[in-house]
Scaffold this active site. Structure first.
Site, mmCIF file in Angstrom:
data_model
loop_
_atom_site.group_PDB
_atom_site.id
_atom_site.type_symbol
_atom_site.label_atom_id
_atom_site.label_comp_id
_atom_site.label_asym_id
_atom_site.label_seq_id
_atom_site.Cartn_x
_atom_site.Cartn_y
_atom_site.Cartn_z
ATOM 1 N N ASP A 110 2.685 0.485 -0.428
ATOM 2 C CA ASP A 110 3.837 1.357 -0.222
ATOM 3 C C ASP A 110 3.823 1.998 -1.348
ATOM 4 O OD1 ASP A 110 6.385 2.400 0.001
ATOM 5 O OD2 ASP A 110 7.531 0.465 0.638
ATOM 6 N N ASP A 117 13.287 1.692 0.284
ATOM 7 C CA ASP A 117 12.564 1.542 -0.807
ATOM 8 C C ASP A 117 12.603 0.173 -1.876
ATOM 9 O OD1 ASP A 117 12.162 4.154 -0.334
ATOM 10 O OD2 ASP A 117 12.904 5.084 -2.290
ATOM 11 N N HIS A 126 21.199 -1.273 -7.368
ATOM 12 C CA HIS A 126 21.058 -0.427 -5.896
ATOM 13 C C HIS A 126 21.638 -1.487 -4.857
ATOM 14 C CE1 HIS A 126 19.397 2.938 -7.588
ATOM 15 N NE2 HIS A 126 18.258 2.440 -7.998
ATOM 16 N N ASP A 132 20.475 4.099 -16.274
ATOM 17 C CA ASP A 132 19.226 4.168 -15.599
ATOM 18 C C ASP A 132 19.441 5.500 -14.955
ATOM 19 O OD1 ASP A 132 17.219 2.163 -13.899
ATOM 20 O OD2 ASP A 132 18.015 3.975 -12.669
ATOM 21 N N HIS A 135 18.820 6.419 -11.913
ATOM 22 C CA HIS A 135 19.253 6.432 -10.445
ATOM 23 C C HIS A 135 20.631 6.063 -10.746
ATOM 24 C CE1 HIS A 135 14.925 5.552 -10.172
ATOM 25 N NE2 HIS A 135 14.950 6.502 -9.398
ATOM 26 N N ASP A 190 14.263 4.334 -16.801
ATOM 27 C CA ASP A 190 13.584 5.506 -16.295
ATOM 28 C C ASP A 190 14.194 6.821 -16.642
ATOM 29 O OD1 ASP A 190 16.020 4.850 -14.756
ATOM 30 O OD2 ASP A 190 14.841 4.118 -13.235
HETATM 31 C C1 X5A Z 1 16.150 0.016 -10.352
HETATM 32 C C2 X5A Z 1 15.507 1.240 -10.138
HETATM 33 C C3 X5A Z 1 14.727 2.845 -8.249
HETATM 34 C C4 X5A Z 1 14.416 2.862 -6.821
HETATM 35 C C5 X5A Z 1 13.458 4.280 -6.827
HETATM 36 C C6 X5A Z 1 13.348 4.192 -5.201
HETATM 37 N N1 X5A Z 1 15.396 1.597 -8.633
HETATM 38 N N2 X5A Z 1 12.539 5.624 -4.914
HETATM 39 O O1 X5A Z 1 15.359 1.943 -10.910
HETATM 40 ZN ZN ZN Z 2 16.485 3.582 -11.964
#
Ligand code: X5A
Ligand code: ZN
Length: 669
Positions: free
Chosen positions: A20, A92, A135, A172, A174, A265
């Site tokens: 994946d 995801d 998330h 983060d 995201h 990230d």
């Molecule tokens: C916790 C985190 C990222 C998910 C990315 C999915 N999740 N494309 O950084």
């Molecule tokens: Zn993230």
């Protein structure tokens, strides 16, 4: 009071079992390289090791539904095919026979950390966990997350310890939509997230991740989204958002606990984020949050997929929690136009909820329509990867410099006979002042020098300065006969070095203009209620607060929106903090100032106080020793409109010279 580290190798024991592309970056090595870096840098040994535990079902149900928990509970017994199919309901994310166990440990780790901090066993700490959490939603896994570790920790802290206000800072890259959904109508939890957004083109592609989602009902104003509409955001973009948005709101909110969704990230080299912030920015972000909530800060790992920048960033964070001074950030450029546009949009959207964002009557609210922002700058010009351009992961950056703490943290120069507070070294030197220095002093302070005690503490002060220069002592405090005379001595001495830069912060009125110079060797910011000295040039910044330094909100406005950006851009090698006679500064904000300024100049802060005004020696020394400043009173009074205007006027006048002062998109400079 130590720093907790929660970690259990068990959380490395699950992985993606099929192909994946969306999930292949979430690997067990994320945790092992982070932990090993902490060991290698001697940081692990300096932390208080706290065991992980499994969260109970009741704890998981603080945020998640029974149906969802029952579903996840079955995954350890599923075949590979069943796991794949179970996974398909969500976006995801992947499941593994051991992930339920690990997810319970991840939640339990966050709760163990929370317990250690709330019971006072430690001051702060970090939990290194997999799977991440931010998330995951009430009834859904998402983005590698199974249970929402941080959201559960916030509810747990409220329930178990009666914490009234929790600040969640999600750095983060995201959007933690799971955290947003959990608390969007709850004013007791302030959720802040910045995230790669690109006008909804980036995952999770939600309309509700935009800046205009401010929270619902009673929670309106308590959800702060900063969408990044371009990749390549840098240190200066991150810092600008802290100075001009997060920190003012956070101080106004006055949390009793700070939780950090600590995803890395958002650092350079990350294949998901594609941002350009260096790992040492996390030392500064951490430091800037450490004086909130009396220092109660729990960082819980979220994302971070570059196996070089992730461990570097983790180390920067933990080392700062341990109290080591952050390294200096050099060449901070201006924030980029796209970041400023986002910042301006968020500030406008939240203006009605936070008095620190309200502009003075004379200055119009600069409202920018979403439409103008949408059309500005073209689509993702920084995302185009040319033939010879490197992908995010191939980016190179220097390893963050070693952070060495001087053997002595704090030294004091006190008038004869007084004993220093516990933990501080006392300095008393019998050496003579340099003859040139004496001549110089005579020029300026003829009459005062007739008093034979005037010079008494100066030789000791100079010894202290020299030891700070040699990095034998980190910071210090001197009680002197005349602060202006002592200030001149110090500046004279350090000014001899070729490219020295001293940030001089004077609190209270009185003449300091004569020391201010325009050669760049000093940057002087004077905060007082007096409106005497006229601003001259770029290196002398007099801030006049009508309510004076005793007013917490006016003072914090000046500290966060003006002094911090100036200081970061100037990048001093010494901070000289002077309490002028009769400054009338209230204790709380003074300690915040002493705390926050230690993020500059590798922690080299020298405080000067006048004899007879020593009431604050104890609290100042304690903050110099690393104790967090006590929280300010809640609720914080709104600042006086005139004072907001004074700070705002200075900010806009100076922003062409000091670009970190900018907080709006169109160049209004
Ligand atoms: C916790 C985190 C990222 C998910 C990315 C999915 N999740 N494309 O950084
Ligand atoms: Zn993230």
């Amino acid at each position: 009071m130590g720093t907790a580290l929660v970690y259990d190798e068990e959380m490395t024991k699950y992985k993606l079992l099929w192909v994946d592309p969306a999930c292949k970056i979430e690997v067990p090595e994320r945790l092992t390289v982070s932990y090993e870096a902490l060991v290698k840098n001697g940081l692990c040994q300096r932390c208080v090791s706290i065991p992980a535990r499994e969260a109970t079902e009741a704890e998981i149900l603080l945020v998640h539904s029974e149906e969802y928990l029952e579903g996840v509970k079955k995954t350890p017994y599923m075949t590979l095919e069943d796991l794949k199919e179970f996974t398909l309901q969500y976006g995801d994310v992947y499941f593994h026979p051991n992930i339920y166990h690990c997810a319970k440990l991840a939640v339990g780790s966050a709760l163990q950390l929370c317990d250690s901090v709330m019971t006072g066993k430690v001051r702060n700490g970090m939990a290194l966990v997999r799977p991440p959490g931010h998330h995951s939603m009430r009834s859904a896994a998402s983005g590698f997350c199974v249970f929402n570790n941080v959201a559960i920790a916030a509810r747990y802290a409220k329930q178990k310890y009666g914490v009234k206000r929790v600040l969640i800072v999600d750095w983060d890259v995201h959007h933690g939509q799971g955290v947003q959904y959990c608390f969007e109508d709850d004013p007791s939890v302030l959720y802040f997230s910045w995230h790669r957004y690109e006008h909804q083109k980036f995952w999770p592609n939600l309309r509700e991740s935009d800046y205009d989602n401010v929270g619902k009902e009673d929670g309106a104003g308590f959800n702060i989204n900063v969408p990044w509409n371009k990749v390549g955001m840098k240190n200066s973009d991150y810092l600008s958002v802290f100075f001009h948005l997060l920190l003012p709101v956070a101080y106004e909110f006055c949390p009793e606990l700070v939780l950090v969704c600590a995803g890395f990230d958002s650092a350079i080299g990350d294949p998901e984020g594609e941002m350009c912030a260096s790992p040492d920015i996390f030392a500064h972000l951490t430091h800037l949050l450490m004086n909130l909530a009396g220092g109660k800060l729990c960082a819980v790992l979220e994302g971070g997929y570059n196996l070089t920048s992730l461990p570097q960033s983790v180390c920067q964070t933990v080392q700062t929690l341990l109290g080591d001074p952050p390294t200096r950030l050099s060449d901070l450029g201006a924030p980029c136009e796209s970041a400023l546009e986002s910042l301006q949009c968020v500030r406008s959207a939240h203006r009605q909820y936070w008095s620190c964002l309200r502009q003075a009557a004379g200055l119009p609210d600069s409202h920018v329509s979403a439409k103008r922002i949408r059309s500005a700058g073209g689509e993702g010009e920084r995302t185009e990867v040319g033939e010879e351009e490197k992908s995010a992961e191939e980016q190179a950056w220097p390893e963050p410099p070693q952070r060495v703490s001087p053997p002595v943290r704090c030294a004091l120069v006190l008038p004869g006979g007084e004993a220093p507070p516990d933990g501080c070294e006392q300095i008393s030197s019998r050496e003579e002042l340099h003859p040139l220095m004496l001549t110089k002093l005579r020029e300026h302070f003829q009459s005062e020098l007739d008093n034979c005690s005037a010079l008494a503490s100066l030789p000791s002060l100079m010894t202290l300065v020299e030891k700070m220069e040699k990095n034998e002592i980190r910071n210090g405090l001197a009680v002197v006969h005349s602060v202006t005379m002592a200030m001149m001595c110090v500046l004279q001495h350090v000014g001899d070095a070729p490219s020295s830069r001293t940030l001089v912060v004077c609190v209270g009125g009185g003449s300091v203009g004569s020391h201010a110079r325009e050669d760049g060797k000093t940057l002087t910011v004077q905060i007082s209620s007096e409106d005497t000295e006229k601003p001259t040039g770029k290196f002398y910044v007099p801030v006049h607060l009508k309510k004076g330094c005793g007013d917490a909100s006016g003072f914090m406005q000046a500290l966060l929106g003006l002094l911090l950006p100036l200081g970061y851009q100037y990048n001093p090698d010494l901070v000289l903090l002077v309490q002028m006679p009769n400054a009338g500064v209230c204790g709380g904000v003074w300690q915040q100032l002493v705390g926050v300024l230690q993020g500059f100049a590798q922690g080299h802060v020298l405080v000067l106080m006048q004899e007879g005004e020593q009431a604050r020696v104890g609290p100042t020394a304690s903050t110099l020793l690393g104790d967090p400043a006590p929280p300010l009173e809640h609720p914080l009074q709104a600042p006086l409109p005139e004072d907001v205007e004074a700070v705002e006027t200075l900010r806009s006048r100076l922003q062409s010279d000091w670009s970190l002062l900018q907080n709006t998109g169109e160049s209004t400079a």
